[in-house]
Scaffold this motif. Structure first.
Motif, short mmCIF file in Angstrom:
data_model
loop_
_atom_site.label_atom_id
_atom_site.label_comp_id
_atom_site.label_asym_id
_atom_site.label_seq_id
_atom_site.Cartn_x
_atom_site.Cartn_y
_atom_site.Cartn_z
N ALA A 366 -56.39 92.77 38.68
CA ALA A 366 -56.16 91.45 39.27
C ALA A 366 -55.02 90.70 38.58
N SER A 367 -54.67 91.12 37.36
CA SER A 367 -53.57 90.42 36.68
C SER A 367 -52.21 90.92 37.13
N LEU A 368 -52.18 92.13 37.71
CA LEU A 368 -50.88 92.73 38.04
C LEU A 368 -50.07 91.94 39.08
N PRO A 369 -50.70 91.47 40.16
CA PRO A 369 -49.88 90.73 41.14
C PRO A 369 -49.26 89.44 40.59
N PHE A 370 -49.75 88.99 39.44
CA PHE A 370 -49.19 87.77 38.85
C PHE A 370 -48.07 88.08 37.86
N ALA A 371 -47.81 89.37 37.65
CA ALA A 371 -46.80 89.77 36.68
C ALA A 371 -45.41 89.72 37.31
N SER A 372 -45.09 88.61 37.93
CA SER A 372 -43.81 88.48 38.60
C SER A 372 -43.48 87.01 38.75
N SER A 373 -42.20 86.68 38.64
CA SER A 373 -41.79 85.30 38.87
C SER A 373 -41.41 85.11 40.34
N LEU A 374 -41.63 86.15 41.15
CA LEU A 374 -41.28 86.13 42.57
C LEU A 374 -39.79 85.87 42.77
N CYS A 375 -38.97 86.43 41.89
CA CYS A 375 -37.53 86.17 41.99
C CYS A 375 -36.90 86.93 43.15
N GLY A 376 -37.57 87.99 43.61
CA GLY A 376 -37.10 88.67 44.81
C GLY A 376 -36.05 89.75 44.57
N ALA A 377 -35.68 90.01 43.32
CA ALA A 377 -34.66 91.02 43.06
C ALA A 377 -35.13 92.41 43.52
N CYS A 378 -36.43 92.65 43.45
CA CYS A 378 -36.98 93.95 43.83
C CYS A 378 -36.81 94.22 45.33
N PHE A 379 -37.09 93.20 46.12
CA PHE A 379 -36.95 93.34 47.57
C PHE A 379 -35.49 93.60 47.93
N GLU A 380 -34.62 92.92 47.22
CA GLU A 380 -33.18 93.04 47.50
C GLU A 380 -32.69 94.48 47.33
N VAL A 381 -33.23 95.21 46.36
CA VAL A 381 -32.72 96.56 46.12
C VAL A 381 -33.55 97.65 46.80
N CYS A 382 -34.76 97.33 47.22
CA CYS A 382 -35.64 98.39 47.71
C CYS A 382 -35.03 99.11 48.93
#
Ligand code: SF4
Lengths: 478, 247
Positions: A366-382
């Protein structure tokens, strides 16, 4: 074992992410290594991608093909099974990790092997195959260099593509010296290290009767399986042993060879920033007199059909494990992969591991989905356009649902929602907030009691303004 | 002098954070838009866009806030928000909450896309570096609009921020839930900011500026966090003044 119901996709006993991250952050060497490695590959990837004018088009195609596969997975899987069988392969279905492990162990034993060579085996790491084989008296030997380092060091992987990214060459030398006979004089020169591994692996390749491989893609129309790699060790595993067992997640299909073309462009540029990976191996069933005599394909579910049931979350199954999202993630860059407590680290791990594991009551998951600042860099490169931030937020909602209804956070959120949904209540709260100025000096708040200290430990907080904008508007214009 | 522009009814959505903590930014937006010929309304019943609730996993608690925003701003031809993050929330998330938003623009979008102005007639004689906040950059895709606006400001010395597109580590409740990682990200951002030698750090989001400003203030770095709107509102007649220690 008492723990058979647990899906091994997350490592047993892993602390929640913030705790693991704190430990990792304290390791300066790790942070420097990671910063250097991810920074380098990030720049290279951007260059490799910029070379293709139709990159966005390719991403859209990749997304569309995978979505079609996921929407019609049953059909494609049956077609795949038929094609594999028609070419002399045997297909096995495994609902979960335990079933998959049992099948592989049985097949290895039937082939009379007490040692198996392995390549490209994310899925087998996910199900904990090595441990299961070992428990059953069969020794698994990883043949990918980085995976071998992890295995010989009794370590855990920390990156999808470079599992030993957290190790430097001196550490690698020490690991080799301890585990490989005849390496007393080994230095930490990369050439020497590679030669030592090569000599060690050669003996294994030539003696192993059974190989276990993963798969990057399965082509439904012909029953072909595809592995892309850089070292060529995979090719040895795929051709030398008598029996080949491929363990593959059920989502790894593409419908046709033409579809494969899209991914053979998307994958290398996204993962290693290469135009084309050095080795692409394709095998279809068995061919008398050439390669393995027996081919077994183990199709693993292990939480995938459950993931498929979520309209938001299922896009995680489009993932082709390129690791581009890890390399751009500012959180991964600072904590490394092991903090995620799963073979799937980084942004994709944060959305895949909890879904495959399927239990948001588990504090670590349950802690894993919070391990992000939601900056969106991942979506940009996927390369297959997985909207990781949206899935993270969706899974955060699941994590909140699994928490006690009256946690301090839940009460606070409910109270704030109530205040802010009523404009008059909000204005009253704003007037009250001005009292916060009492805590400040020079408009800055430098220290707050817990949990505010989580902010003020490293940064100041501005005090609320003496007069809010709305109060000013009302006074001067209202 | 600019005449009344054909932008219809323009409303300011100040956002809860700016309204409460950074009223200067909201006043700057009003001053700027009025200077450019818009008449600006400020509907008093506005509160918060609900992003914090939504992003922290309290989806249902975000819904009444979203509904409030939609009803408060119904009927306006343009709603201007000095926050890429809140604008992104309204534009991209509200439909998922079954709330239909009106036309919402982040400030730089409104100036360039709606008003068609890059040179807003501002004067700001300082060395400035710009941090593109993640949500304006990736969720809204404002691209180089803020930079185009800054380049047209007289007296302004724009210096490039190294690793500009790296997140500052704010991320709403992320800054608290993963405080250590967030602080590590902030520390790296701070060192990039200091490397520029700028005396002003600007961005289109007060939330990120609050985070980075908190770091700068702790370092006593002497770099001022200033919202883009305040730079654009500054003129020779009414220049931005360096805030003193007290506000
Ligand atoms: S989520 Fe996307 S970027 Fe990350 S590993 Fe998978 S395919 Fe690559």
């Amino acid at each position: 074992m008492g723990d058979t119901a647990r899906n091994p996709v997350t490592w047993l006993g892993s602390p929640a992410f913030p705790t693991a991250a704190k430990t990792a952050l304290a390791d300066d060497q790790l942070r420097r290594n990671l910063k250097h490695a991810t920074g380098l590959i990030r720049t290279k990837r951007a260059g490799a991608v910029a070379e293709l004018p139709d990159w966005e088009q390719l991403r859209l195609s990749g997304e569309a093909i995978k979505d079609d596969v996921l929407a019609n997975l049953d059909t494609y899987l049956l077609r795949f099974e038929e094609s594999v069988a028609a070419r002399g392969g045997t297909v096995h279905w495994a609902r979960d990790a335990a079933e998959a492990n049992e099948i592989v162990l049985r097949l290895a034993r039937e082939a009379g092997a007490d040692e198996v060579v392995k390549i490209k085996s994310m899925a087998t790491m996910e199900i904990g195959l090595n441990e299961a084989l070992q428990a059953g008296g069969v020794t698994p030997i990883e043949t990918d260099l980085a995976e071998l380092i992890v295995q010989l060091g009794n370590d855990r992987p920390s990156h999808i593509l470079v599992p030993a990214i957290h190790r430097n060459r001196t550490e690698i030398r020490d690991i080799f010296k301890a585990a490989m006979p005849g390496t007393e004089d080994l230095t930490d020169e990369p050439v020497e290290l590679a030669a030592a591994a090569r000599a060690f692996l050669r003996r294994k390749f030539l003696s192993a009767k059974v190989a276990v491989s993963g798969a990057n893609f399965g082509v439904a129309e012909t029953g072909s399986v595809v592995v892309v790699e850089s070292e060529g060790n995979g090719r040895m595993c795929l051709t030398l042993p008598e029996t080949l067992i491929t363990v593959m997640g059920i989502e790894k299909l593409v419908p046709t060879w033409q579809d494969l073309e899209v991914f053979l462009q998307l994958l290398p540029r996204s993962s290693t920033a290469e135009r084309m990976n050095p080795y692409t191996s394709v095998w279809t069933g068995v061919t008398p007199g050439d390669g393995p005599r027996d081919f077994h394909l183990v199709l693993v579910d292990n939480g995938r059909t459950d993931t498929l049931a979520s309209t938001v979350g299922r896009q995680a199954l489009r993932c082709i494990r390129c690791s581009a999202c890890l390399n751009v993630c500012p959180v991964y860059e600072r904590t490394g992969g092991q903090a995620y407590g799963s073979v799937y680290p980084g942004p994709i791990g944060a959305i895949l591991a909890p879904q495959l594991g399927g239990d948001m009551h588990d504090k670590h998951a349950a802690s894993l989905p919070f391990a992000s600042s939601l900056c969106g860099a991942c979506f940009e490169v996927c390369p297959v356009r997985i909207d990781i931030p949206s899935v993270l937020v969706h899974l955060r909602a699941k994590a909140v649902e699994a928490k006690p209804k009256y946690s301090p956070e839940a009460i606070g959120m409910a109270a704030m929602s109530w205040v802010m949904a009523g404009p008059r209540r909000f204005r009253a709260a704003q007037r009250l907030a001005v009292a916060g100025r009492l805590l400040s000096r020079g408009g800055r708040i430098r220290g707050l009691p817990f949990p505010g200290s989580k902010w003020t430990d490293s940064r100041d907080l501005p005090a609320p303004a003496k007069e809010s904008f709305s109060a000013w508007w009302k006074r001067t214009r209202g | 002098m600019p005449t009344e522009r054909a932008t219809g009814r323009v409303a300011l959505f100040a956002t809860c954070l700016t309204d409460t903590f950074f009223p200067d930014t909201a006043r700057a937006v009003v001053r700027l838009l009025e200077r450019l010929g818009c008449s600006v309304e400020f509907p008093q019943d506005q509160t918060c866009c609900g992003q914090m609730h939504f992003n922290t996993g309290y989806r249902a608690k975000a819904v009444p806030l979203a509904r409030n925003v939609a009803s408060v701003f119904a009927g306006y031809d343009a709603v201007v928000v000095p926050s890429g993050s809140c604008a992104g929330m309204v534009r991209h998330v509200y439909p998922d909450l079954s709330v239909t938003p009106g036309p919402v623009y982040e400030l730089s979008e409104f100036l360039i896309d709606v008003l068609g102005i890059e040179d807003v007639g501002a004067y700001f004689p300082h060395r400035v570096t710009y941090h593109p906040t993640c949500h304006s950059l990736r969720m809204l895709g404002v691209g180089d609009k803020p930079l185009r606006l800054l380049r047209a400001v007289r007296g302004l010395d724009l210096v490039e921020l190294p690793a500009a597109e790296s997140c500052c580590g704010f991320g709403g409740t992320f800054a608290l839930k993963n405080a250590d990682v967030s602080s590590a990200m902030l520390a790296d951002k701070m060192s990039c900011v200091l490397d520029t030698g700028a005396d002003v750090l600007t961005a289109g989001d007060n939330s990120c500026l609050m985070h980075m400003g908190g770091g700068l203030s702790r370092l006593q770095a002497g770099v001022h966090p200033v919202h883009l709107a305040e730079i654009l509102a500054s003129t020779e007649e009414e220049p931005w003044v360096t805030p003193l220690a007290t506000r």
